[in-house]
Design a protein around this motif. Structure first.
Motif, mmCIF file in Angstrom:
data_model
loop_
_atom_site.group_PDB
_atom_site.id
_atom_site.type_symbol
_atom_site.label_atom_id
_atom_site.label_comp_id
_atom_site.label_asym_id
_atom_site.label_seq_id
_atom_site.Cartn_x
_atom_site.Cartn_y
_atom_site.Cartn_z
ATOM 1 N N HIS A 102 -11.529 2.926 -6.074
ATOM 2 C CA HIS A 102 -10.233 3.537 -5.761
ATOM 3 C C HIS A 102 -9.317 2.566 -5.024
ATOM 4 C CE1 HIS A 102 -11.100 8.000 -6.621
ATOM 5 N NE2 HIS A 102 -11.788 7.198 -7.425
ATOM 6 N N GLU A 103 -9.922 1.767 -4.144
ATOM 7 C CA GLU A 103 -9.101 0.810 -3.414
ATOM 8 C C GLU A 103 -8.505 -0.224 -4.377
ATOM 9 O OE1 GLU A 103 -11.088 -1.128 -0.221
ATOM 10 O OE2 GLU A 103 -9.427 -2.524 0.092
ATOM 11 N N ARG A 104 -9.370 -0.673 -5.301
ATOM 12 C CA ARG A 104 -8.900 -1.664 -6.268
ATOM 13 C C ARG A 104 -7.798 -1.075 -7.124
ATOM 14 N NH1 ARG A 104 -11.342 -6.124 -9.153
ATOM 15 N NH2 ARG A 104 -9.645 -7.640 -9.052
ATOM 16 N N PHE B 112 -7.626 -1.448 -17.046
ATOM 17 C CA PHE B 112 -8.311 -2.120 -15.948
ATOM 18 C C PHE B 112 -9.351 -1.208 -15.313
ATOM 19 C CE2 PHE B 112 -4.662 -5.210 -15.500
ATOM 20 C CZ PHE B 112 -5.443 -6.310 -15.791
ATOM 21 N N LEU C 80 -4.543 -1.186 -5.350
ATOM 22 C CA LEU C 80 -4.036 -2.551 -5.340
ATOM 23 C C LEU C 80 -3.343 -2.885 -6.661
ATOM 24 C CD1 LEU C 80 -6.973 -4.411 -3.583
ATOM 25 C CD2 LEU C 80 -4.686 -3.959 -2.686
ATOM 26 N N ARG C 81 -4.014 -2.519 -7.759
ATOM 27 C CA ARG C 81 -3.446 -2.801 -9.078
ATOM 28 C C ARG C 81 -2.166 -2.025 -9.285
ATOM 29 N NH1 ARG C 81 -6.879 -6.402 -11.398
ATOM 30 N NH2 ARG C 81 -8.987 -5.723 -11.868
ATOM 31 N N ARG D 17 0.838 -3.544 -7.976
ATOM 32 C CA ARG D 17 1.291 -4.724 -8.692
ATOM 33 C C ARG D 17 1.889 -4.398 -10.054
ATOM 34 N NH1 ARG D 17 -3.842 -7.903 -8.730
ATOM 35 N NH2 ARG D 17 -4.583 -6.702 -6.956
ATOM 36 N N MET E 185 0.823 -1.204 0.000
ATOM 37 C CA MET E 185 0.000 0.000 0.000
ATOM 38 C C MET E 185 0.860 1.258 0.000
ATOM 39 S SD MET E 185 -3.637 -0.577 0.631
ATOM 40 C CE MET E 185 -3.077 -1.942 -0.223
ATOM 41 N N ARG F 72 -12.398 -0.827 -17.378
ATOM 42 C CA ARG F 72 -13.284 -1.983 -17.276
ATOM 43 C C ARG F 72 -14.064 -1.975 -15.973
ATOM 44 N NH1 ARG F 72 -10.393 -7.403 -19.154
ATOM 45 N NH2 ARG F 72 -12.312 -8.253 -18.296
ATOM 46 N N GLU F 73 -13.362 -1.554 -14.916
ATOM 47 C CA GLU F 73 -14.045 -1.473 -13.621
ATOM 48 C C GLU F 73 -15.227 -0.513 -13.703
ATOM 49 O OE1 GLU F 73 -13.586 -3.006 -10.796
ATOM 50 O OE2 GLU F 73 -11.626 -3.978 -10.973
ATOM 51 N N MET G 37 -17.359 4.283 -5.276
ATOM 52 C CA MET G 37 -16.108 5.006 -5.482
ATOM 53 C C MET G 37 -15.022 4.431 -4.587
ATOM 54 S SD MET G 37 -16.938 6.984 -7.824
ATOM 55 C CE MET G 37 -15.456 7.933 -7.967
ATOM 56 N N GLY G 38 -15.386 4.100 -3.363
ATOM 57 C CA GLY G 38 -14.425 3.497 -2.444
ATOM 58 C C GLY G 38 -13.843 2.220 -3.024
ATOM 59 N N ASN G 39 -14.714 1.361 -3.477
ATOM 60 C CA ASN G 39 -14.289 0.097 -4.078
ATOM 61 C C ASN G 39 -13.319 0.336 -5.221
ATOM 62 O OD1 ASN G 39 -15.756 -1.498 -2.423
ATOM 63 N ND2 ASN G 39 -17.440 -1.847 -3.858
#
Lengths: 884, 115
Positions: free
Chosen positions: A35-37, A54, A40-41, A44, A1, A57-58, A31-33
């Motif tokens: 941004h968090e995702r 990505f 994470l991406r 990586r 993170m 697509r989200e 929006m929370g979901n």
């Protein structure tokens, strides 16, 4: 993170989309979901493109009804809301009856215009597209380069002399043999030797009738999808004695089309044809029109119908073939074979489905044609619709005073802005629907009129889903376009301001309204100027003195026994003694369209080396000059008492100029197999349409003329007598052929068919555009009057006269119309000058046209506004001010 | 059992939620599924499935605390309900019964695996 307090942020515009689309209650979580995702991406992968992809697509995954803001079918409130909106809209439409009527009426008129034009444009653009192989059909055209420039034509020289071999070859057969990508090829020719197609006589026992037909290669029905009712497309035209006829031709001779097969018809009293196929009558949507088809080989080899012009070559390419590649190969095709041709000739191909719309050649290549008119009227249709929409918008905005109060109260009570916008939109869409229903009914009633104007059979395609899609799209887009601005504008009104009576449309909206009125009137004036110019030009065409007398002139084809000199002379003698007839003579060409320009061999005395003139050649009888009422400038007319006149020539002034001849009388000319003196100079006259300049003309006497026309000059006002005389005489001297005649002045008018259509269409639509614009103005004046009634009342009380108030009230509107005038004038001047440039002989754009247009508009506008202004000015101030 | 009540994806989501209890929420589930299924699973798809499951009564949810990585936004935590557990159990039983009925050799790979 990420350690930083500021996390990486994904593209903001994508978030914005979600913010607009998603249910506000769920937005936080979504929006929370996301941004968090995203974080994470990001940890990586550092590939920015992949990251964006990505995220994209989200976001897409969240654009589903489940999360969306509005469309929640399971919420019953929305249904009741729509119901409520509809109810309120109906009430509001009924409350302002006059304005609603103006609004809906104007819109209905606009849509009607649009639909009528759509029908016409649709019919024009769908011509020739019904063929199964429409995409692979091509027309061969050729381009010749002469010292004067490049010319193009679809009419293919059907045979050419191959320098390596004997005999002539047919282009269609040659091309098919040469290029494997050509699946089928056919020759097609309208069987005419005159500039207008002529009908041939068919006989079955005692029944004689004339039909217009064509000749075609045996492969014709394999290329084109004309449905056969009887017979086999493979063999329909494969025999020389075979003929394919249309359903109506079959039915005029036999009880039914199935009886016709195998029967024999006598053609032109010279030859028998066996019916090998019956096809469905050719419809309007085909540019190839024929009642019968006969085998091309027959006419070509037996010389019974030797056409020298009007021959087309059509190709059907393999699906996989590249037309560009073929085009490139064709460029060289003729060059190898045509050493003897002096001109530089190349071949080209054009999609067959375009040939109808694009048939004018520029620089040797097909470039425009009817498509120009289609484009012009598409724009006109759009503009008229625009004018109608502008009305709508303006009227709704103009009502904003009343509406603004209503909206404010709703707002104060607690309506959301969204619901206010929906309310406005519902109202405008409801009005559009009513207007559309009216328009459909009107268009239904106008169908015959439009069909008559355009010369096409136009029917609303009510059975087609695509038509209803168009209607639906129109309703939605007109409703939204014309309702959206007022909706946004009204819903943004601040309630406290309005309720304090500070309620005029200010700033932006007032400007927009003015701008729209200006635009609307500019368009109307433009159309009006166009109407005046087009109708002046058509009037000019109809009434220009052509240099010959086209009135009371009847033309009949020379056919049957009349090709014999003696028989003709007897007929002429007989006719000239009959009632109603003044004079009879022959001509090889039609007076209004001396068609074919011919290059050398023409020689003349004193010709410089290499000098050549292309003439319009005509062979005539001794009375031609008299029957046509031509003016002789110099020299004398042909005289049958002077034997040498049978080899004499007359030319026109242009010819003289181009031959560089001075003192021409008595000098020799050689043409065809004759050499003789020039005995007279004809004053220039228009021997073809006014699109073209006058061309050099050469006239000689041919006593055994066995083709062309018999011209009959009738006594003025005695046409009916003359026709019955002709009927009798022709029956006697040419019994095997029914008399078919045409009036030269009608044929002349037919040269300007497109101009006539444009004239009528623009007349109709310009006046409608003006009516719509004035309706709009009326609406504006009514609401202006309503909003200023108190002001006027106060002015009156303070001593303003009625005329003061009238001026005050009208001046604002008149200023707008003046501005529209200033905009419309240069634009229309430029557009119409371009159109007129297509004519060699044309009217000029005079200043008065613009002044007249301006004045008409002004008067109409004054009348429209004046009525309202008078009402306002004459009203009793007490009524207006009582509520204060 | 009304099999149509539980789609295949829904079943996977439901199971994953059970494995993640008590910290099951959209992003974590999507991540886990992505790892297990070896294909891209969007949060949106998972979220949608979870909402459907909640409506059917197989899941309950409550809002959690706000966290920094979500830009201060709260997350919604999910838990399997009794009904959810029941239907998972039913599905499992059906599957196991079916597996037990497969005769040796009916599915070629299985035999080769057993060898």
């Amino acid at each position: 993170m990420s350690k930083s307090n500021k996390p990486y942020l994904p593209p903001r515009w994508l978030d914005q989309i979600l913010k607009v689309c998603c249910d506000p209650d769920q937005l936080e979580e979504i929006m929370g979901n996301l941004h968090e995702r995203y974080q994470l991406r990001k940890v990586r992968s550092s590939n920015k493109v992949m990251l964006f992809w990505f995220y994209f697509r989200e976001v897409l995954a969240y654009l589903r009804p489940q999360f969306s803001r509005r469309i929640r079918i399971d919420n019953p409130n929305h249904l009741t809301m729509i119901e409520r909106h509809l109810k309120t809209s109906t009430r509001s439409i009924l409350r302002n009856k006059t304005l609603s009527l103006i609004n809906i009426g104007g819109l209905a008129l606009g849509i009607t215009c649009f639909l009528c034009l759509y029908l016409w444009i649709d019919a024009e653009t769908s011509v020739n597209k019904f063929h199964k192989h429409a995409e692979e059909l091509y027309t061969v055209y050729f381009t010749e380069t002469t010292p004067q420039g490049k010319y193009g034509n679809y009419e293919i020289p059907f045979n050419y002399v191959d320098t390596n071999m004997d005999g002539s070859k047919i282009l269609a057969n040659e091309l098919k043999a040469q290029f494997p990508e050509i699946r089928e090829a056919t020759t097609y020719a309208t069987s005419y030797e005159l500039p207008w197609g002529h009908a041939c006589t068919f006989r079955l026992k005692d029944k004689r009738q004339k039909f217009e037909g064509s000749v075609a290669g045996p492969g014709f029905f394999r290329l084109f999808s004309f449905p056969l009712l009887a017979g086999d497309p493979e063999t329909a035209l494969s025999t020389r004695s075979g003929i394919a006829i249309s359903r109506s031709m079959a039915e005029s001779f036999f009880d039914s089309h199935s009886d016709a097969m195998g029967q024999t018809l006598r053609y032109e009293n010279v030859r028998d044809f066996v019916i090998t196929a019956v096809f469905e009558d050719v419809k309007d949507n085909s540019s190839l029109q024929f009642d019968y088809l006969i085998n091309w080989d027959l006419t070509h080899n037996d010389n019974i119908l030797l056409s020298s012009s009007g021959i087309n070559t059509f190709l059907l390419l393999e699906k996989s073939a590249s037309p560009e590649a073929l085009q490139a190969k064709l460029q060289d095709f003729l060059q190898d074979r045509l050493n003897s041709w002096e001109m530089d000739v190349t071949l080209g191909i054009q999609p067959f489905k375009d040939q109808y719309l694009i048939s004018n050649f520029v620089e040797g290549k097909p470039l425009n044609g009817r498509i120009e008119y289609i484009r012009i009227f598409s724009v006109v249709a759009f503009f008229i619709l625009l004018v109608a929409c502008i009305n709508f918008m303006n009227l709704v905005t103009a009502q904003s005073i009343k509406k603004a109060k209503e909206m404010s109260i709703r707002k104060v009570i607690g309506s959301s802005r969204y619901s206010l916008i929906m309310q406005s939109l519902t109202e405008s869409i409801l009005m559009t629907v009513i207007a559309m229903i009216l328009a459909l009914m009107l268009t239904w009633n106008f169908q015959p009129i439009i069909s008559e104007i355009t010369g096409k059979h136009l029917i609303m395609p009510l059975h087609l889903a695509s038509f209803w899609t168009l209607i639906l799209m129109l309703v939605v887009s007109i409703g939204c376009v014309s309702g959206f601005y007022p909706a946004l504008f009204l819903s943004s009104v601040k309630p406290n301001l309005v309720l304090q009576r500070n309620s005029k449309p200010k700033g932006k909206s007032a400007w927009l309204q003015k701008g729209l009125v200006i635009l609307q009137f500019s368009i109307s004036m433009l159309l009006m100027v166009a109407t005046i110019v087009v109708s002046r030009q058509t009037h000019f065409i109809q009434n220009t003195h052509l240099g010959y007398d086209k009135e009371n002139l009847i033309a009949v084809r020379i056919e049957g026994k009349l090709t014999e000199r003696q028989q003709y002379l007897l007929l002429k003698q007989e006719l000239q003694q009959m009632p109603g007839i003044q004079l009879v003579d022959r001509s090889s060409e039609a007076p209004h369209n001396m068609g074919f320009e011919m290059m050398p061999p023409f020689e003349w005395q004193g010709q410089a080396k290499g000098e050549g003139v292309s003439f319009l050649p005509t062979s005539v009888g001794y009375d031609f000059v008299e029957i046509m009422n031509l003016q002789i400038k110099e020299g004398r007319n042909f005289d049958r008492r002077i034997a040498s006149d049978s080899t004499a020539f007359m030319v026109n002034e242009i010819a003289l100029k181009q031959m560089n001849m001075t003192d021409p009388i008595g000098k020799w000319i050689s043409a065809w197999d004759k050499r003789g003196p020039i005995i007279g100079i004809l004053k220039d006259y228009h021997a073809s349409s006014l699109h073209d300049p006058i061309k050099p003309l050469i006239v000689d006497v041919k006593e055994d003329l066995d083709f062309g026309l018999i011209l009959v000059k009738t006594q003025p006002g005695a046409t009916i007598e003359a026709l019955s005389s002709m009927e009798k005489a022709f029956q006697e001297f040419n019994p095997n052929f029914p008399l078919a005649y045409s009036f030269v002045d009608d044929e002349y008018s037919a040269l300007y068919n497109s101009e006539m259509i444009i004239n009528k269409l623009s007349n109709a639509f310009a006046s409608l555009a003006m009516v719509i614009s004035c309706l709009g103005l009326l609406g504006l004046a009514i609401s202006a009057a309503a909003s200023r009634i108190k002001e006027m009342g106060i002015r009156k009380v303070l001593g303003a006269s009625v005329s003061n108030i009238l001026t005050l009230f009208s001046s604002g509107f008149l200023r707008l119309i003046a501005t529209a005038f200033l905009i419309a004038t240069p634009v229309s001047w430029w557009l119409l000058n371009t159109w007129l440039d297509g004519f060699a002989y044309r009217v000029h754009l005079s200043w008065w046209i613009f002044i007249v247009t301006g004045l008409i508009t002004l008067v109409l506008a004054l009348l429209t506004i004046g009525i309202q202004a008078m009402k306002t000015a004459a009203s009793n101030p007490v009524t207006a001010l009582r509520s204060e | 059992m009304r099999r149509s009540d539980l789609g295949e994806f829904e079943e996977l989501v439901l199971l994953t939620i059970a494995t993640q209890f008590p910290d099951a929420y959209s992003v974590a589930i999507a991540e886990a599924l992505e790892k297990d299924l070896k294909r891209t699973i969007t949060t949106g798809a998972t979220h949608a499935a979870m909402q459907r499951l909640e409506k059917k009564g197989y899941l309950t949810s409550r809002m959690g605390e706000s966290t920094a990585e979500r830009g201060g936004r709260r997350k919604r935590l999910y838990a399997v309900t009794v009904a959810g557990g029941k239907i998972l159990e039913e599905v499992r039983q059906i599957r196991e019964t079916l597996w037990s009925r497969i005769a040796p050799g009916a599915i070629p790979e299985i035999q080769s695996l057993q060898k």
